[in-house]
Write a protein that holds these residues in place. Structure first.
Motif, short mmCIF file in Angstrom:
data_model
loop_
_atom_site.label_atom_id
_atom_site.label_comp_id
_atom_site.label_asym_id
_atom_site.label_seq_id
_atom_site.Cartn_x
_atom_site.Cartn_y
_atom_site.Cartn_z
N GLN A 82 5.59 -8.74 -3.56
CA GLN A 82 5.16 -7.35 -3.43
C GLN A 82 5.70 -6.77 -2.12
OE1 GLN A 82 0.89 -7.14 -3.73
NE2 GLN A 82 0.82 -8.23 -5.68
N TRP A 83 6.33 -5.61 -2.23
CA TRP A 83 6.79 -4.88 -1.06
C TRP A 83 5.84 -3.71 -0.80
CZ3 TRP A 83 10.13 -7.74 -3.84
CH2 TRP A 83 11.12 -8.45 -3.15
N GLN A 84 5.65 -3.38 0.45
CA GLN A 84 4.74 -2.29 0.81
C GLN A 84 5.51 -1.15 1.46
OE1 GLN A 84 0.70 -3.00 2.47
NE2 GLN A 84 1.44 -1.95 4.29
N ASN A 97 5.24 2.43 3.53
CA ASN A 97 4.36 3.18 4.42
C ASN A 97 4.90 4.60 4.59
OD1 ASN A 97 2.67 0.88 5.02
ND2 ASN A 97 4.31 0.14 6.35
N TYR A 135 -0.52 -0.24 -8.15
CA TYR A 135 -0.46 0.99 -7.35
C TYR A 135 -1.86 1.43 -6.92
CZ TYR A 135 -0.22 6.08 -6.65
OH TYR A 135 -0.38 7.35 -6.16
N SER A 194 -3.54 -1.20 -4.49
CA SER A 194 -2.94 -1.37 -3.16
C SER A 194 -2.93 -0.11 -2.33
CB SER A 194 -1.50 -1.88 -3.31
OG SER A 194 -0.69 -0.89 -3.95
N SER A 220 -0.23 3.75 2.39
CA SER A 220 0.45 2.50 2.10
C SER A 220 0.26 2.18 0.63
CB SER A 220 -0.10 1.36 2.96
OG SER A 220 0.06 1.65 4.33
N ARG A 274 1.95 -0.56 -2.71
CA ARG A 274 2.77 -1.73 -2.99
C ARG A 274 3.38 -1.66 -4.39
NH1 ARG A 274 -0.45 -7.03 -0.55
NH2 ARG A 274 -0.70 -6.23 1.58
N ALA A 295 8.49 0.72 -4.60
CA ALA A 295 7.46 1.03 -3.60
C ALA A 295 7.77 2.35 -2.91
CB ALA A 295 7.36 -0.10 -2.58
#
Length: 285
Positions: free
Chosen positions: A48-50, A52, A106, A109, A125, A127, A134
């Protein structure tokens, strides 16, 4: 005072070391199983990528006196972003069905951090299973909020531009009247023309000041859309699972369960030994 006698249930490090040397096979078996489970988790779990994002809430600088310049107060924006209908609408605008696993990640996270002393700003934020997705989710959420705020600001902007047109028309009318009076003064046809011209000049200065103030409030410094303060930031590496953290936890859990397995095996061995001695004594008696 004599020292406290040693309790029979106390276990010292040297005893634990001897126990582990005796039951090393069980310790290594449990430790290895936990490490294998940790590796299986790391290789089978989708990364999982986050993303911001920092959101700047839009405002209309020419809002009526006593009314908040922002499209919505900070707390109301936070509440809106957490509403399931808003999130579903944002997902649908990006072509994602609300009942898919991607939509579930979605919603689960999505995190919000208000920054009331910085604009105010909202740090969002979210993920996804790829860096690009993302980023798209973060940008799509901001775009949906921007569309809603544009609708809320439309009435205020319409009134502001109507007021600007009214001032401009009045200014043209008064300027034309002032020019007529100025010609009359120059020709000496009207004794009151000079006094009236002075009054018109005052009106013109007042209207020009009002127009200048309104134009300044409609400038991008005071009137702007809800938007991203900076580009969306997505780190190069996934935030989950974290190899270092997951590996460290696997080693710690492996050591723990290895010790537990060794202690349990040793306790069972001792019970068997005691039972054998009891049977032997009973048979001898």
């Amino acid at each position: 005072m004599s020292p406290t006698p040693m309790q029979p249930d106390e276990i010292y490090l040297i005893d634990m070391w001897r126990l582990l040397r005796l039951e090393w096979r069980w310790f290594l078996a449990a430790f290895g199983l936990v490490l294998l489970a940790t590796l299986a988790f790391m290789f089978t779990t989708k990364p999982q990528w986050q993303a911001n994002a920092w959101i700047q809430i839009g405002q209309v600088g020419a809002a009526p006196s006593g009314q908040d310049l922002k499209a919505e107060p900070l707390q109301r924006v936070l509440e809106r972003l957490q509403l399931i209908p808003f999130q579903n609408q944002a997902l649908q605008s990006m072509g994602i069905a609300p009942n898919t696993p991607e939509a579930g990640l979605y919603r689960k996270s999505l995190k919000l951090e208000p920054l009331p002393y910085a604009g105010p700003l909202i740090k969002l934020s979210v993920r996804a299973h790829s860096p690009q997705r993302a980023r798209e989710l973060a940008e799509g959420t901001v775009a949906e909020l921007q569309a809603i705020h544009r609708g809320l600001e439309a009435a205020q902007l319409k009134l502001a531009h109507q007021r600007l047109d009214e001032i401009q028309n009045n200014l043209q009318s008064v300027t034309a009247e002032r020019d007529r009076l100025q010609q009359a003064v120059a020709q000496g046809k009207d004794n009151l023309a000079f006094a009236l011209m002075t009054s018109k000049n005052d009106q013109i200065r007042s209207l020009e000041q009002a127009r200048s103030d309104l134009l300044a409030r409609l400038d991008t410094t005071y009137t702007y859309d809800t938007s991203l303060m900076w580009p969306v930031y997505v780190p190069e590496h996934p935030v989950f699972p974290n190899p270092v953290l997951t590996g460290g936890m696997g080693v710690v859990l492996g050591l723990f369960f290895g010790v537990v397995a060794a202690v349990a095996r040793n306790a069972r061995r001792r019970r068997k030994t005691v039972s054998a001695k009891v049977r032997h004594l009973a048979a001898g008696a």
